[in-house]
Design an enzyme around this catalytic site. Structure first.
Site: not given
Ligand code: APR
Length: 177
Positions: A39-41, A125
């Site tokens: 995801g965003v991470d 989310t």
């Molecule tokens: N820019 C903005 N928002 C983003 C991006 C981006 N490049 N990529 C993903 N998102 C959005 C997703 O669509 C979602 O709405 O960020 C939101 C959070 O989603 P996740 O990234 O899956 O984060 P989260 O639900 O908090 O879960 C965290 O996921 O990636 C792993 O290491 C992270 O274990 C942790 C978990």
């Protein structure tokens, strides 16, 4: 007291990729290891480069609901604030309070580091399964309450990565309809 309603002018919603946003700090939806993920991470670590992981390693993790700050390396922002959202388990394990804490701790950390412009993703989310509308309501409430009593933060951008989140935030903020 800050002029009634001025908080509204300091919040915007965009549909995009947070890694390209030119603000003082972007917020990462991390996990407790701080060692990256999907995801965003994953996007933030990919764009920031290996220096970010090296710095994160030295932090030895971050508890759910808390926030830590690092440099932003190859990203256009100055800082990255990493916060760990709650995994959604149906709402009976303090998920709302923990998510609210992510936004509040992030804003407090931003303020103490002189951050004036900040971009949030929709924390929890995605992989963590928090219902979008419920999460957006918490995010908007906490940011609004903070901006109502603090004028050092000039701009908060909610960066949505999908149309549904974007529409929810716009509806909650009464914009873009
Ligand atoms: N820019 C903005 N928002 C983003 C991006 C981006 N490049 N990529 C993903 N998102 C959005 C997703 O669509 C979602 O709405 O960020 C939101 C959070 O989603 P996740 O990234 O899956 O984060 P989260 O639900 O908090 O879960 C965290 O996921 O990636 C792993 O290491 C992270 O274990 C942790 C978990």
């Amino acid at each position: 007291m800050i002029e009634e309603g001025s908080w509204r002018e300091r919040i915007t919603v965009i549909w995009g990729d947070i890694t390209g946003i030119q603000v003082d700090a972007i917020v990462n939806a991390a996990n407790e290891t701080l060692l990256g993920g999907g995801g965003v991470d994953g996007a933030i670590h990919r764009c920031a480069g290996p220096g970010l992981l090296e710095e994160c390693r030295k932090l030895h993790g971050c508890a759910t609901g808390k926030a830590v700050i690092t440099s932003a390396y190859r990203l256009p922002a100055r800082f990255i604030i990493h916060t760990v959202g709650p995994v959604w388990h149906g709402g009976s394990r303090d998920e709302d309070a923990l998510l609210a804490s992510c936004y509040h701790k992030t804003l407090e950390l931003a303020k103490t580091h002189g951050v004036r412009t900040l971009a949030f993703p929709a924390i929890s989310t995605g992989a963590y399964g928090f219902p979008r509308r419920r999460a957006a309501g918490i995010a908007v409430r906490v940011v609004k309450e903070f901006l109502e009593r603090d004028e050092t933060i000039e701009k908060v951008i909610f960066v949505c990565h999908d149309g549904e989140n974007c529409a929810i935030y716009q509806e909650l903020l009464g914009v873009g309809q």
